[in-house]
Design a protein around this motif. Structure first.
Motif, PDB file in Angstrom:
ATOM      1  N   ALA A 124      -9.600  -0.626  -1.422  1.00 50.91           N
ATOM      2  CA  ALA A 124      -9.773   0.757  -0.974  1.00 50.91           C
ATOM      3  C   ALA A 124      -8.704   1.683  -1.531  1.00 50.91           C
ATOM      4  N   ALA A 125      -7.640   1.111  -2.083  1.00 54.49           N
ATOM      5  CA  ALA A 125      -6.590   1.948  -2.684  1.00 54.49           C
ATOM      6  C   ALA A 125      -7.143   2.810  -3.813  1.00 54.49           C
ATOM      7  N   ASP A 126      -8.265   2.390  -4.405  1.00 55.94           N
ATOM      8  CA  ASP A 126      -8.882   3.164  -5.489  1.00 55.94           C
ATOM      9  C   ASP A 126      -9.750   4.310  -4.972  1.00 55.94           C
ATOM     10  N   TYR A 127      -9.885   4.409  -3.651  1.00 53.04           N
ATOM     11  CA  TYR A 127     -10.765   5.421  -3.055  1.00 53.04           C
ATOM     12  C   TYR A 127      -9.995   6.165  -1.957  1.00 53.04           C
ATOM     13  N   PRO A 128      -9.188   7.140  -2.343  1.00 52.12           N
ATOM     14  CA  PRO A 128      -8.269   7.792  -1.400  1.00 52.12           C
ATOM     15  C   PRO A 128      -8.938   8.456  -0.208  1.00 52.12           C
ATOM     16  N   ALA A 129     -10.166   8.920  -0.344  1.00 51.03           N
ATOM     17  CA  ALA A 129     -10.822   9.586   0.787  1.00 51.03           C
ATOM     18  C   ALA A 129     -11.041   8.624   1.949  1.00 51.03           C
ATOM     19  N   LEU A 130     -11.167   7.333   1.662  1.00 53.72           N
ATOM     20  CA  LEU A 130     -11.396   6.345   2.714  1.00 53.72           C
ATOM     21  C   LEU A 130     -10.162   6.163   3.586  1.00 53.72           C
ATOM     22  N   GLN A 131      -8.993   6.413   2.994  1.00 50.74           N
ATOM     23  CA  GLN A 131      -7.743   6.177   3.705  1.00 50.74           C
ATOM     24  C   GLN A 131      -7.495   7.206   4.797  1.00 50.74           C
ATOM     25  N   ASN A 132      -8.145   8.347   4.695  1.00 47.08           N
ATOM     26  CA  ASN A 132      -7.865   9.450   5.609  1.00 47.08           C
ATOM     27  C   ASN A 132      -8.870   9.549   6.747  1.00 47.08           C
ATOM     28  N   HIS A 167       0.821  -1.203   0.000  1.00 45.48           N
ATOM     29  CA  HIS A 167       0.000   0.000   0.000  1.00 45.48           C
ATOM     30  C   HIS A 167       0.860   1.261   0.000  1.00 45.48           C
ATOM     31  N   ARG A 168       0.494   2.202  -0.860  1.00 47.30           N
ATOM     32  CA  ARG A 168       1.172   3.494  -0.853  1.00 47.30           C
ATOM     33  C   ARG A 168       0.706   4.340   0.324  1.00 47.30           C
ATOM     34  N   SER A 169      -0.527   4.173   0.724  1.00 47.63           N
ATOM     35  CA  SER A 169      -1.063   4.902   1.864  1.00 47.63           C
ATOM     36  C   SER A 169      -0.510   4.315   3.159  1.00 47.63           C
ATOM     37  N   ARG A 170       0.114   5.158   3.967  1.00 49.39           N
ATOM     38  CA  ARG A 170       0.670   4.680   5.235  1.00 49.39           C
ATOM     39  C   ARG A 170      -0.434   4.131   6.127  1.00 49.39           C
ATOM     40  N   ASN A 171      -1.596   4.800   6.157  1.00 46.75           N
ATOM     41  CA  ASN A 171      -2.697   4.342   7.001  1.00 46.75           C
ATOM     42  C   ASN A 171      -3.151   2.934   6.622  1.00 46.75           C
ATOM     43  N   LEU A 172      -3.364   2.718   5.319  1.00 44.87           N
ATOM     44  CA  LEU A 172      -3.826   1.399   4.892  1.00 44.87           C
ATOM     45  C   LEU A 172      -2.729   0.349   5.036  1.00 44.87           C
ATOM     46  N   ARG A 173      -1.489   0.761   4.860  1.00 43.87           N
ATOM     47  CA  ARG A 173      -0.390  -0.187   5.033  1.00 43.87           C
ATOM     48  C   ARG A 173      -0.347  -0.686   6.478  1.00 43.87           C
ATOM     49  N   LEU A 174      -0.554   0.220   7.426  1.00 44.86           N
ATOM     50  CA  LEU A 174      -0.547  -0.172   8.837  1.00 44.86           C
ATOM     51  C   LEU A 174      -1.734  -1.081   9.150  1.00 44.86           C
ATOM     52  N   VAL A 175      -2.908  -0.745   8.598  1.00 48.23           N
ATOM     53  CA  VAL A 175      -4.090  -1.575   8.829  1.00 48.23           C
ATOM     54  C   VAL A 175      -3.891  -2.964   8.222  1.00 48.23           C
ATOM     55  N   ALA A 176      -3.404  -3.015   6.983  1.00 44.39           N
ATOM     56  CA  ALA A 176      -3.192  -4.305   6.314  1.00 44.39           C
ATOM     57  C   ALA A 176      -2.164  -5.146   7.056  1.00 44.39           C
TER      58      ALA A 176
END
Length: 286
Positions: free
Chosen positions: A167-175, A111-120
């Motif tokens: 969810a990587a396709d929906y950036p607003a969810l990551q924040n 995951h490029r998103s740090r938040n999603l990377r931590l969750v995953a």
């Protein structure tokens, strides 16, 4: 907030359409896991064919050899140094589970998103912990095949994993992870069921995720579903989405769920299982 609501609606509609069509789009990191599963299920497949697929994924190959040399699978200390022998030793059920664990681990790191990377990453660690407990409890209680229990435990967060990947396709969810956790709680069970059916898993595993028949609190657990539930409560690694939602499953819920049973017998089994759990964790996570 408007962006979150719009993207959550779009994501939900997309998932609903895929469920209706019976065609979920899997992340590419699961391709090897699915390929191994299909080969393992085919009577026409040879050990060489399966080993060749494993060899093509270096991380998986290394973990297969490591698992084959773990004390639980290698009590006489005869080392295995090649993938083919290692696959034969650990068996196809354990291989399926390990292949998924490696795929999920790679997905967590992708995951490029740090938040999603931590969750995953948290989901992966929770899944592996539950799988290790399920395997260890099955060996102690002899209710079901330990490899089947381990694979079932590994599947416990599969719906959430899928949603995080997409969810990587929906950036607003990551924040806004708190609200995303609510979204995941709505969709994870139907998505998980659909994924398990795509994997064409046997009924015993599908039944382990039948949430209409909760664990009744008897000891020892009577079914695979009961055993996986107990493993999920014994796991020491929390599910990140449950943490975001304020759900604390351990250890109070285990005590509540088993009120009235012989505590000394249960604790003794859990202590013995904990030792075997450590061996499995070392094999899968090393």
């Amino acid at each position: 907030m408007h962006d979150f609501e719009a993207q959550a609606l779009a994501f939900g509609e997309r998932i609903e359409q895929e469920l209706d069509r019976g065609q979920l789009s899997f992340p590419t990191s699961l391709d090897v896991s699915l390929r191994i599963k299909r080969l393992a299920d085919s009577a026409a497949s040879t050990l060489d064919e399966i080993a060749n697929v494993v060899k093509a994924e270096p991380v998986l190959a290394a973990k297969v050899v490591r698992m084959a040399n773990a004390v639980a699978l290698n009590p006489y200390g005869s080392p295995t140094t090649n993938v083919q022998d290692a696959v034969g030793r650990i068996g196809l059920s354990a291989l399926r589970c390990l292949a998924f664990a490696v795929a999920a681990e790679q997905l967590a790191a992708d995951h490029r998103s740090r938040n999603l990377r931590l969750v995953a990453s948290g989901l992966w660690m929770h899944s592996v912990d539950v799988a290790a407990w399920a395997y260890a409890l099955a060996r102690q209680l002899k209710i079901v095949n330990p490899d089947t229990a381990m694979f079932s435990g590994m599947m416990i967060d599969i719906g959430q994993f899928f949603l995080v990947a997409r969810a990587a396709d929906y950036p607003a969810l990551q924040n806004n992870l708190d609200r995303f956790a609510e979204f995941v709680s709505t969709w994870s069970d139907p998505v998980a069921r659909a994924i398990l059916e795509v994997f064409e898993l046997p009924d015993i595993i599908l039944d382990a995720f039948d949430y209409d028949n909760p664990y009744g609190g008897t000891w020892p657990p009577a079914t695979l579903a009961d055993l996986v539930f107990v493993a999920s409560l014994a796991a020491e690694t929390p599910n990140p989405f449950e943490t975001l939602l304020g759900i604390q499953r351990r250890p109070a819920l285990l005590d509540t769920s088993t009120a009235g049973v012989d505590r000394s017998e249960m604790v003794a089994v859990l202590e013995r299982a904990k030792i075997e759990r450590q061996l499995v964790l070392a094999a899968v996570c090393g």
